[in-house]
Design a protein around this motif. Structure first.
Motif, PDB file in Angstrom:
ATOM      1  N   MET A 138       0.852  -1.192   0.000  1.00  0.00           N
ATOM      2  CA  MET A 138       0.000   0.000   0.000  1.00  0.00           C
ATOM      3  C   MET A 138       0.886   1.240   0.000  1.00  0.00           C
ATOM      4  SD  MET A 138      -2.848   1.086   2.831  1.00  0.00           S
ATOM      5  CE  MET A 138      -3.730   2.610   2.695  1.00  0.00           C
ATOM      6  N   THR A 139       0.697   2.104  -0.977  1.00  0.00           N
ATOM      7  CA  THR A 139       1.479   3.345  -1.045  1.00  0.00           C
ATOM      8  C   THR A 139       0.565   4.534  -0.849  1.00  0.00           C
ATOM      9  OG1 THR A 139       1.198   3.465  -3.445  1.00  0.00           O
ATOM     10  CG2 THR A 139       3.151   2.315  -2.617  1.00  0.00           C
ATOM     11  N   ALA A 140       1.142   5.620  -0.369  1.00  0.00           N
ATOM     12  CA  ALA A 140       0.376   6.841  -0.114  1.00  0.00           C
ATOM     13  C   ALA A 140       1.095   7.999  -0.785  1.00  0.00           C
ATOM     14  CB  ALA A 140       0.238   7.089   1.384  1.00  0.00           C
ATOM     15  N   SER A 141       0.317   8.930  -1.399  1.00  0.00           N
ATOM     16  CA  SER A 141       0.913  10.081  -2.102  1.00  0.00           C
ATOM     17  C   SER A 141       0.497  11.364  -1.424  1.00  0.00           C
ATOM     18  CB  SER A 141       0.476  10.093  -3.574  1.00  0.00           C
ATOM     19  OG  SER A 141      -0.943  10.127  -3.650  1.00  0.00           O
ATOM     20  N   PHE A 142       1.023  11.598  -0.274  1.00  0.00           N
ATOM     21  CA  PHE A 142       0.801  12.861   0.419  1.00  0.00           C
ATOM     22  C   PHE A 142       2.026  13.168   1.251  1.00  0.00           C
ATOM     23  CE2 PHE A 142      -1.295   9.446   2.768  1.00  0.00           C
ATOM     24  CZ  PHE A 142      -0.720   9.533   4.023  1.00  0.00           C
ATOM     25  N   THR A 143       2.104  14.389   1.767  1.00  0.00           N
ATOM     26  CA  THR A 143       3.273  14.862   2.505  1.00  0.00           C
ATOM     27  C   THR A 143       2.893  15.118   3.952  1.00  0.00           C
ATOM     28  OG1 THR A 143       4.111  15.893   0.491  1.00  0.00           O
ATOM     29  CG2 THR A 143       5.106  16.594   2.560  1.00  0.00           C
TER      30      THR A 143
ATOM     31  N   LEU B  29      -4.052   9.194   8.323  1.00  0.00           N
ATOM     32  CA  LEU B  29      -3.239  10.258   7.725  1.00  0.00           C
ATOM     33  C   LEU B  29      -3.718  10.580   6.299  1.00  0.00           C
ATOM     34  CD1 LEU B  29       0.331   9.182   8.923  1.00  0.00           C
ATOM     35  CD2 LEU B  29      -1.065  11.064   9.792  1.00  0.00           C
ATOM     36  N   GLY B  30      -4.123   9.543   5.546  1.00  0.00           N
ATOM     37  CA  GLY B  30      -4.666   9.789   4.200  1.00  0.00           C
ATOM     38  C   GLY B  30      -5.951  10.608   4.258  1.00  0.00           C
ATOM     39  N   PHE B  31      -6.786  10.301   5.285  1.00  0.00           N
ATOM     40  CA  PHE B  31      -8.012  11.090   5.468  1.00  0.00           C
ATOM     41  C   PHE B  31      -7.669  12.548   5.766  1.00  0.00           C
ATOM     42  CE2 PHE B  31     -11.074  12.848   8.537  1.00  0.00           C
ATOM     43  CZ  PHE B  31     -12.218  12.872   7.742  1.00  0.00           C
ATOM     44  N   ALA B  32      -6.657  12.764   6.619  1.00  0.00           N
ATOM     45  CA  ALA B  32      -6.237  14.125   6.954  1.00  0.00           C
ATOM     46  C   ALA B  32      -5.727  14.861   5.715  1.00  0.00           C
ATOM     47  CB  ALA B  32      -5.161  14.081   8.038  1.00  0.00           C
ATOM     48  N   ALA B  33      -4.962  14.136   4.847  1.00  0.00           N
ATOM     49  CA  ALA B  33      -4.463  14.758   3.616  1.00  0.00           C
ATOM     50  C   ALA B  33      -5.617  15.117   2.678  1.00  0.00           C
ATOM     51  CB  ALA B  33      -3.483  13.812   2.921  1.00  0.00           C
TER      52      ALA B  33
END
Length: 651
Positions: A1-6, A93-97
């Protein structure tokens, strides 16, 4: 699983196992130590721990913009449970992004909506400005100025389509503006073809949005003309050409906007948002231009109708041809002097453009009421009509013939009954006949002299009575007066050629003028034309007609017209029945009328001092020839505006 946010975090967090786990899943991690670091690099989620909150308060971190996530509960911070699994941690964290991105999108949409409202308000302001502009040249300039301001363009050009000649329509390069390189411009006309960008847009009703005018594909039917750029050292990059369509979807012109600029002043392509705004401007401009041209066409049509009407009316009295046009020119020339007059009262009466137009129309039409005056009165140049004069000549000839017959009968009787005629008696009778015939010829000459429109003295009047008492024989041998009562009354007119009834009919021309002009549906700016035109024979002391107005009750425009009307009536050199008065003599008469309380002295002073009568306008006043002695006393005739001085200052 990868995520694209900072995710931003404190420097201490870099040593944690969670940091390693997030990096393994592709999360971009940035170590920060103060709120200003949030501006230097894009961060969507800020992992808030005790190290960061110890250095700066919570509201300072919130002002930076990212979504805050922390292990401690606080307002505006998403809680991050310490017991959360790795999957739950990534999801949170993805939800926050995503929340950050939604906020950014909402902010962008709000800004776009605000800008749209601003652009819409600009278009409303432009539309109001265009609709209020009356001068076509200023209107076109305003269209380019507002378009450049709306689109932040460096330059713009406007072309108009001229299809008056359907076989050879033309494209008029009407106006151009360049903010970075002001240049001289001269209007140009060119054939309307698809070879040019403006011509292609005009003929196809197609909008062209060109990113680089020098890179137009070779297969395109149009080309960019680089001659202007080469002459002045300019570089045209982006270009947006928009057709201006009227309500019938006909192209009335083309707008070209050049080099849209960004905040740094660099040329960029026109985006769709900008094109939509300029499209709306082009639509407004087309309506404004067509309305302005329509108003100008109506104005020219009405002006032509007025001039044609004046020309037709003056054909009823060709001896006064040009009078109304000259009076109109004189009126406008005098009105132009009012703002520069030394008298404050006169300056306050200065005319605006609409007032000048109203004055001009009133002056052109001031004798419109001549159509209501019977032609034989209007063109009556003698006291008696020519058929009556011919009848008088016949009457005198018949009387002379009757006298000759009587003399011959006496001679015949002497031969028959007295056996002959004494020579001395014959000479006596012939002498008496010659004297009687000479007397009748003298009477006829006196009648013809009295028939001229001049001023009669009391002696002339008694002489006419002597002629009327002369009894002659008619064709049926009955005795009649040499002059009938009606002929005597006509010849006894002391001034001019008109009877009192005919003069009253002439004076009613101003009433006819008012009544006829009231039938025209004048615009509000011209609604006083009938009133102004009808008052041009009113006098300051109330002795004029038709209403006997006095002082300020007479409109200023009418007082101006009265002065100009009298001046032209005096100096006109195109009337065969009276000599023209020299200019200086005419000015003296105007001043005498002022002293008599008939004319506005301040306006007459401006008229004389400014010498505006020397070259009043399009109509050139011909030099007035000096009156010859033979013309003395011949200054009265039939025209409705011929000047007749008061008895206080005859001329």
């Amino acid at each position: 699983m990868t995520a694209s946010f900072t995710v931003g975090h404190s420097p201490l967090f870099a040593d944690s196992s969670l940091h390693q786990q997030l990096r393994q899943h592709g999360v971009q991690l940035r170590a920060i130590s103060q709120p200003d670091d949030l501006q230097a690099q894009p961060i969507e989620v800020l992992l808030l721990d005790g190290a960061l909150t110890a250095q700066h308060p919570l509201d300072a971190w919130q002002a930076g913009g990212p979504t805050l996530v922390g292990f401690e509960l606080a307002d505006g911070v998403l809680p991050l449970p310490a017991s959360a699994s790795e999957t739950e941690m990534l999801a949170l964290l993805g939800f926050a992004a995503e929340q950050y991105r939604l906020r950014q999108k909402t902010s962008q949409l709000a800004n776009a909506l605000h800008n749209k409202d601003g652009d819409l308000q600009k278009l409303v302001d432009v539309g109001l400005a265009l609709s209020a502009e009356k001068d076509l040249e200023r209107l076109l300039s305003k269209i380019l100025t507002e378009g450049c301001r709306l689109s932040n363009s460096d330059a713009a050009s406007l072309f108009l389509v001229d299809k008056k000649n359907a076989e050879q329509p033309q494209l008029i390069f009407k106006l151009t503006q360049n903010n970075s390189l002001p240049t001289r411009f001269q209007e140009q006309r060119m054939p309307l073809t698809k070879a040019s960008i403006a011509g292609y847009v005009a003929l196809t009703s197609t909008e062209l949005n060109i990113a680089d005018a020098y890179a137009i594909p070779s297969e395109a039917p149009y080309r960019f003309n680089r001659s202007f750029d080469m002459q002045v050292g300019y570089r045209t990059m982006s270009l947006l050409a928009i057709p201006m369509l009227n309500h019938r979807h006909d192209v009335v012109g083309v707008l070209e906007f050049i080099n849209c600029q960004n905040a740094a002043g660099e040329p960029i392509a026109f985006d769709e948002v900008m094109a939509a705004s300029l499209r709306a401007l082009a639509s407004q401009a087309a309506v404004a231009i067509e309305n302005r041209q329509l108003l100008d066409d109506i104005s020219q049509l009405f002006d032509g109708f007025v001039q044609a009407s004046v020309f037709a009316i003056e054909q009823r009295d060709p001896t006064s041809s040009g009078h109304s046009f000259r009076v109109a020119d004189l009126c406008i020339a005098l009105a132009h002097q009012l703002p520069m007059a030394p008298q404050p009262n006169v300056r306050r009466q200065a005319f605006n453009d609409e007032g000048l137009r109203e004055l001009r129309y009133a002056a052109l039409l001031h004798d419109f009421g001549k159509v209501g005056v019977r032609e034989h009165v209007l063109t009556k140049s003698k006291k008696l009509p020519e058929p009556v004069v011919d009848n008088l000549r016949y009457r005198v000839a018949l009387a002379k013939e009757s006298l000759q017959n009587q003399t011959l009968k006496r001679m015949l009787h002497a031969y028959r009954h007295q056996g002959g005629l004494d020579e001395e008696l014959r000479l006596q009778w012939e002498t008496e006949l010659a004297l009687e015939c000479d007397r009748l010829d003298r009477y006829l000459r006196d009648i013809l002299k009295a028939n001229e429109p001049s001023v009669l003295t009391e002696g002339d009047f008694r002489h006419l009575q002597d002629i009327q008492s002369e009894v002659v024989r008619s064709h049926d041998d009955s005795l009649i007066g040499l002059l009938s009562d009606s002929e005597f009354c006509a010849l006894a007119i002391r001034r001019g050629s008109l009877t009192q009834e005919e003069r009253a009919e002439i004076e009613r021309h101003v009433v006819h003028t008012r009544d006829f002009l009231k039938l025209i549906p004048w615009t509000p700016a011209l609604q006083r034309v009938p009133e102004i035109a009808a008052a041009h024979h009113e006098k300051l002391d109330g002795s004029g007609y038709p209403k006997g107005l006095a002082g300020d009750a007479i409109p200023c425009a009418s007082r101006i017209m009265t002065i100009c009307d009298i001046y032209d009536a005096l100096t006109a050199s195109d009337r065969p029945y009276k000599p023209a008065v020299p200019v200086e003599h005419a000015l003296d008469i105007l001043q005498a009328e002022v002293k008599s309380g008939l004319l506005d002295g301040e306006l007459v002073k401006v008229f004389i001092d400014s010498r505006c009568y020397l070259n009043p306008g399009q109509s050139q006043l011909l030099p007035a020839p000096p009156p010859s002695p033979a013309d003395a006393g011949a200054g009265y005739a039939h025209h409705v505006c011929d000047f007749e001085p008061s008895c206080k200052h005859p001329h």
